[in-house]
Write a protein that holds these residues in place. Sequence first.
Motif, short mmCIF file in Angstrom:
data_model
loop_
_atom_site.label_atom_id
_atom_site.label_comp_id
_atom_site.label_asym_id
_atom_site.label_seq_id
_atom_site.Cartn_x
_atom_site.Cartn_y
_atom_site.Cartn_z
N TYR A 107 5.94 9.09 7.02
CA TYR A 107 7.15 8.37 6.63
C TYR A 107 7.00 7.91 5.19
N ASP A 108 8.10 7.93 4.46
CA ASP A 108 8.09 7.42 3.09
C ASP A 108 9.46 6.86 2.76
N ALA A 109 9.49 5.89 1.85
CA ALA A 109 10.76 5.28 1.44
C ALA A 109 11.56 6.19 0.52
N SER A 110 10.90 7.12 -0.16
CA SER A 110 11.54 7.97 -1.16
C SER A 110 12.07 9.26 -0.56
N GLU A 111 13.37 9.44 -0.65
CA GLU A 111 14.01 10.66 -0.18
C GLU A 111 13.42 11.89 -0.89
N CYS A 130 -1.95 3.54 5.78
CA CYS A 130 -1.04 3.06 4.73
C CYS A 130 -1.87 2.94 3.45
N GLU A 131 -1.94 4.03 2.73
CA GLU A 131 -2.83 4.18 1.58
C GLU A 131 -2.08 3.91 0.28
N THR A 132 -2.48 2.87 -0.43
CA THR A 132 -1.92 2.47 -1.73
C THR A 132 -0.40 2.49 -1.74
N VAL A 133 0.17 1.64 -0.88
CA VAL A 133 1.62 1.50 -0.77
C VAL A 133 2.06 0.04 -0.93
N THR A 154 11.35 2.62 5.32
CA THR A 154 10.97 1.72 4.23
C THR A 154 10.29 0.46 4.76
N LEU A 155 9.13 0.14 4.18
CA LEU A 155 8.49 -1.14 4.46
C LEU A 155 9.29 -2.27 3.82
N PRO A 156 9.34 -3.46 4.41
CA PRO A 156 8.58 -3.85 5.60
C PRO A 156 9.25 -3.54 6.93
N ILE A 201 2.13 5.96 6.72
CA ILE A 201 3.25 5.19 6.18
C ILE A 201 3.11 5.16 4.66
N GLY A 202 4.09 5.75 3.98
CA GLY A 202 4.00 5.94 2.54
C GLY A 202 3.30 7.25 2.25
N CYS A 203 3.74 8.30 2.94
CA CYS A 203 3.02 9.58 2.94
C CYS A 203 3.17 10.37 1.65
#
Length: 196
Positions: free
Chosen positions: A67-71, A107-110, A90-92, A46-48
């Motif tokens: 998965y990541d929030a940024s397209e 979930c590394e540094t996200v 996108t988290l949360p 999560i936040g790849c």
Amino acid sequence: MDRTTIDTYTGAAQRYADEWASQPQPDDLYALLTRHFRPGGTTVDIGCGSGRDVAWLNANGFPAAGYDASEGLIAQASAHYPQFTFQQATLPELAGVANAAFDNVLCETVVMHLPPAQVSTACARLLELLKPGGVLFLSWRVTEGESVRDASGRLYSAFETSIVRQALNGTTLALDAAAVNQSSGKRVHRVVAIRN
């Protein structure tokens, strides 16, 4: 997740992907994942970002999707590693990511890119992704004092570690320690939580 941070990553996705590719391999992180993650278990990052860790996970016996929030970062990951699955979430909320579907969650540094009020909710949501007995590896960059934005606009939230510990109540903590990230050289806190 902080909208300005997402837009910053999307607008400069190629630059960030190049920057991360030029950093030293995070061998300290990979050693911890090898020690704590369930071998052969279904895994999600999560936040790849640009997909580097998803590629490592798949190459080392942890079948993983990202998965990541940024397209923009999802596009970079898909271009660099077309053999793996990358999707936007996108988290949360993590809409579209199934509950109780994974043996391992990275979930590394996200979470430091979330407003402080969302950190607890995000941690609880990450736990929901795990099967019973599953393992969450969670880390964040530590910001002292007040939350700040860097020159590019990315949010780095300041929050107490106790907020994360409280959100992970009911798990077994196999790791809870401050460290310096070998790849970025930044101060981080790392937690490994096993879902009961």
